[in-house]
Design an enzyme around this catalytic site. Structure first.
Site, PDB file in Angstrom:
ATOM      1  N   LYS A 117       0.847  -1.200   0.000  1.00  0.00           N
ATOM      2  CA  LYS A 117       0.000   0.000   0.000  1.00  0.00           C
ATOM      3  C   LYS A 117       0.883   1.252   0.000  1.00  0.00           C
ATOM      4  CE  LYS A 117      -3.727  -2.506   2.172  1.00  0.00           C
ATOM      5  NZ  LYS A 117      -4.277  -3.029   3.424  1.00  0.00           N
ATOM      6  N   GLN A 169      -4.253  -2.078   9.704  1.00  0.00           N
ATOM      7  CA  GLN A 169      -4.136  -3.372   9.028  1.00  0.00           C
ATOM      8  C   GLN A 169      -4.703  -4.474   9.927  1.00  0.00           C
ATOM      9  OE1 GLN A 169      -2.962  -3.868   5.783  1.00  0.00           O
ATOM     10  NE2 GLN A 169      -3.802  -5.903   6.153  1.00  0.00           N
ATOM     11  N   ASP A 207     -11.094   2.751   4.791  1.00  0.00           N
ATOM     12  CA  ASP A 207     -11.432   1.331   4.655  1.00  0.00           C
ATOM     13  C   ASP A 207     -12.946   1.116   4.694  1.00  0.00           C
ATOM     14  OD1 ASP A 207      -9.502  -0.477   4.034  1.00  0.00           O
ATOM     15  OD2 ASP A 207      -8.826  -0.816   6.087  1.00  0.00           O
TER      16      ASP A 207
END
Ligand code: NAD
Length: 289
Positions: free
Chosen positions: A54, A98, A121
């Site tokens: 990412k 994460q 997200d």
């Protein structure tokens, strides 16, 4: 029939190029540079690789990324403090934690601590709820990537029967709602579904996100279906495969995503897009737009 490949890798490259131009234009107009903060707790190698990928993708398109790496034995309270710090940092537009987190940390509590306007997200309840009423600030990158893949491949969703295998908050549920918004008739299957094959055989569009290699075989797919394989499974011989038996399903489907090279690259591309949106929205607020 032999399926055409839905090439997520090249469509994602197209999107990344668009994002790069958008970042350049925004910097020229406003001086704002989008910034994504990623938090990695512990040293799980797969998670570390995801975060690294990412960061690399951000760099390629001119997005600043801040990587925060924290020890596995970090307390939940310390992680909440870190998130609060990023929430109030005006330089940071987007925050990504994460997953998975170590078992002693309550994942939901952490995700709910991220400001919805920085939640690229799309896992905050206000963004998940927003999806239900059709107006979220952010939708999770993988479902968004699936819809973008269908859209850019000119696949008509309206009126189609979409069957989704898996109902996670990360993939299955948001994908179901996005497809509903596009007027598909949607069936969601899961681990307790009886006669999975009966349902998958009805699908014009079949999305499989179960994390079970070989779950969907050729006999479970209708002739001409569009098959989106979200699964990422690392086998003991090191190969990475999806949830779909690719060669036999490709014989029946009209279009199919490969693994790797299908949904995965789209997920990262949509994360970049969400980060730019977060920055643009912040800048717009400051200018009263
Ligand atoms: P999850 O474990 O949270 O959910 C799995 C879902 O599949 C559950 O709803 C479960 O009920 C269902 N399921 C499991 N076995 C089943 C079976 N035998 N029959 C029917 N349903 C079954 O997983 P997730 O986070 O949704 O991820 C699913 C897969 O997608 C994983 O392989 C994951 O690595 C992958 N994934 C890929 C991307 C990407 O960008 N490519 C992103 C997210 C997840």
């Amino acid at each position: 029939m032999s399926a055409r490949i839905l090439d997520g890798k090249s469509i994602a490259a197209e999107i990344r190029q668009e994002v790069r131009l958008e970042v350049e234009a925004m910097a020229a107009q406003t001086g704002a540079v989008p910034c994504l903060a990623t938090i990695l707790v512990g040293n799980d190698p797969a998670s570390a690789t995801y975060v690294q990928n990412k960061a690399r993708a951000c760099k390629e398109v001119g997005i600043t990324s801040v990587r925060i790496e924290l020890p596995a034995d970090l307390s939940e309270m310390s992680l909440l403090h870190e998130i609060n710090r990023l929430n109030s940092d005006p330089v940071v537009h987007a925050i990504l934690v994460q997953l998975p987190l170590p078992p002693h940390i309550n994942e939901r509590r952490i995700l709910e601590a991220i400001l919805p306007e920085k939640d690229v997200d799309g896992f905050h309840p206000s963004n998940l709820g927003g999806l239900l009423v059709g107006s979220p600030l952010f939708v999770a990158s993988t479902p968004l990537g699936i819809l973008e893949l269908l859209d850019r491949s000119n696949i008509v969703i309206e009126g189609k029967h979409a069957v989704i295998v898996g109902w996670s908050v990360v993939v299955g549920k948001p994908t179901a709602f996005l497809l509903l918004q596009h007027h598909a008739t949607v069936t969601i299957c899961h681990i307790k579904t009886r006669d999975l094959a009966f349902h998958t055989r009805q699908a014009d569009i079949l999305v499989v996100a179960a994390g079970k290699p070989g779950l969907v075989t050729g006999s479970m797919v209708k002739e001409g279906a569009v098959v989106i394989d979200v699964g990422v499974n690392r086998l003991s011989d090191g190969r990475v495969v999806g949830d779909v038996e690719f060669p036999e399903v490709a014989e029946k489907a009209s279009l199919i995503t490969p693994v790797p090279g299908g949904v995965g690259p789209m997920t990262i591309a949509m994360l970049l897009k969400n980060t730019v949106d977060a920055c643009r929205r912040k800048w717009g607020e400051r200018c009263g737009r």
